[in-house]
Design an enzyme around this catalytic site. Sequence first.
Site, PDB file in Angstrom:
ATOM      1  N   GLN A 154     -28.485  29.988 142.573  1.00 17.97           N
ATOM      2  CA  GLN A 154     -29.560  29.008 142.446  1.00 17.97           C
ATOM      3  C   GLN A 154     -30.907  29.714 142.297  1.00 17.97           C
ATOM      4  O   GLN A 154     -31.250  30.584 143.101  1.00 17.97           O
ATOM      5  CB  GLN A 154     -29.588  28.083 143.650  1.00 17.97           C
ATOM      6  CG  GLN A 154     -28.290  27.315 143.874  1.00 17.97           C
ATOM      7  CD  GLN A 154     -27.366  27.983 144.866  1.00 17.97           C
ATOM      8  OE1 GLN A 154     -27.167  29.198 144.821  1.00 17.97           O
ATOM      9  NE2 GLN A 154     -26.797  27.194 145.778  1.00 17.97           N
ATOM     10  N   GLN A 202     -28.896  28.459 136.752  1.00 17.55           N
ATOM     11  CA  GLN A 202     -28.429  27.480 137.746  1.00 17.55           C
ATOM     12  C   GLN A 202     -29.631  26.886 138.481  1.00 17.55           C
ATOM     13  O   GLN A 202     -30.493  27.613 138.968  1.00 17.55           O
ATOM     14  CB  GLN A 202     -27.483  28.144 138.745  1.00 17.55           C
ATOM     15  CG  GLN A 202     -26.908  27.163 139.767  1.00 17.55           C
ATOM     16  CD  GLN A 202     -25.845  27.777 140.657  1.00 17.55           C
ATOM     17  OE1 GLN A 202     -25.394  28.894 140.425  1.00 17.55           O
ATOM     18  NE2 GLN A 202     -25.434  27.046 141.683  1.00 17.55           N
ATOM     19  N   ARG A 229     -22.424  15.803 137.676  1.00 16.16           N
ATOM     20  CA  ARG A 229     -21.428  15.710 138.748  1.00 16.16           C
ATOM     21  C   ARG A 229     -22.134  15.261 140.028  1.00 16.16           C
ATOM     22  O   ARG A 229     -23.347  15.482 140.191  1.00 16.16           O
ATOM     23  CB  ARG A 229     -20.705  17.040 138.963  1.00 16.16           C
ATOM     24  CG  ARG A 229     -21.587  18.210 139.384  1.00 16.16           C
ATOM     25  CD  ARG A 229     -20.738  19.437 139.666  1.00 16.16           C
ATOM     26  NE  ARG A 229     -21.554  20.571 140.108  1.00 16.16           N
ATOM     27  CZ  ARG A 229     -21.076  21.618 140.786  1.00 16.16           C
ATOM     28  NH1 ARG A 229     -19.782  21.667 141.096  1.00 16.16           N
ATOM     29  NH2 ARG A 229     -21.859  22.608 141.143  1.00 16.16           N
TER      30      ARG A 229
END
Length: 541
Positions: free
Chosen positions: A333, A355, A445
């Site tokens: 991240q 990400q 998602r």
Amino acid sequence: MMHKISILSLHLLLVLCLHPFTTTADGNFTTGIDTWCDQTPYPDPCNHYFQRHNGGFRVPTHLSEFRVILVEAAMDRAISALDKLKLSGLNCTDCPKQAILTDCIDLYGDTVLQLNRTLQGLPSKATGEPCTDVDAQTWLSTALTNTETCRRGSSDLNVSDFTTPIVSNTKISHLISNCLAVNGALLTTGNNDTTTAGDPKVFPAWVSRKERRLLKLPSALTVPANVVVAKDGSGHFKTVQAAIDLAGRRKVTSGRYVIYVKRGIYQENINVRLNNDNIMLVGDGMRYTIITGGRSVKGGYTTYSSATAGIEGLHFIAKGITFRNTAGPANGQAVALRSSSDLSIFYRCAMEGYQDTLMVHSQRQFYRECYIFGTIDFIFGNAAVVFQNCIILPRRPLHGQSNVITAQGRADPFQNTGISIQNSIIQPAADLKPVVRSVKTYLGRPWMKYSRTVILKTYLDSFVSPVGWSPWIKGSTYALDTLFYAEYKNIGPASSTRWRVRWKGFHVLNKASDASAFTVGRFITGTAWLPRTGIPFSSGL
């Protein structure tokens, strides 16, 4: 003696009127607040809080009064939690834990601010700037999101969750959820819908004539800035943060403060802090004015603190700037831009990362004609946000990874949050094109149980998976029944919904009336605050 009895009887009658009670099965008395608390999603912390206060409150007679005392209760617990976090920080020498605590102290500080903002603006309180029920729901949603973000910091840095025990006895998240449920019951969309669909050049009251001209200017060189940033020394400062800090020292922040950032690559991490409101960053265009950093979770930062740019002050506007995180796909991240600025606008900007590129953390946000690059969950967070006429570009991930464009973080069914992508283009970035057949790309998602994302009238290139959406983990059924994912009249090779997932929470919208709930005018109460910048578009579909 009779006189005394009469006075006692009158006093008892008054107590009964103010604090009615019932008898429980075990013979104990309960004050009338129990009846109210028992209607909330989390009655136990509600009852517990008011029992501890021994009747030091007035039992409500209307739902709006109950809302006020619930927000007051949440505020009391948030202040208590913040105090405990600050005390814990004084004795913390462990670097990862200190990083998490720093985030949590900032986040709980903002929670106190959002609850106070709500409390002061509620019509029944009327001690501050009045707010609508939609405003209150937005600020309460932000308060709850802050507590979730604090909690998740521990998993980022692989340490045991030590923040939840610190604040656990405050039950703050459950108290805020109760506030959301009660305020949600009071929401009246007719009074809060401020759409003005007829005029594509309407500006809200908080955007002055001078600011409207700034937004319409074709060149940043002509902007009458308050301060100029230039790497070559030709401005007032050489760093963007120095200009932001100067703006933060203003005694009055109600007027727009324009910072013109000349072309150049600025290697720094910037923060527009709480109460540093009405900042406008204007660059020379996304190709020429670039703010870049390389923080990442693998580099020792939380996802929240990895941001190259963190924006918190109200009414922030950025135009013609790229926000970049160079950590790369191998470092996990790594946020390029994080915004929790209410009523914020990003116009003709780029967000580049891999990400977690763009953290639309909370509040109401609008993105117009922006370019967004990334790999996994690269548009994520729990704001109420609309992306309009944007280009979304999945990049080449690590070998064996799939791309996921969105991971929306709605954790409570009453939060008025979600991601809406409208009239945009989803296509592969240049580095993905050579390997596009070997990389699966999904629209989103479910990061949280009530994740909500809609794609409206958007071009979907052929590389998007026919199933469209991905579970959080392969084979998992988490949130598939409670999420809300929807598509409406998309175009392009991957727009067919024939092979889409068959989850209970996925919807193909066929009616314009259903899809319009996620437009600028209705989803983020568009023309009440959002300037259309002179660009022709409708606040609806």
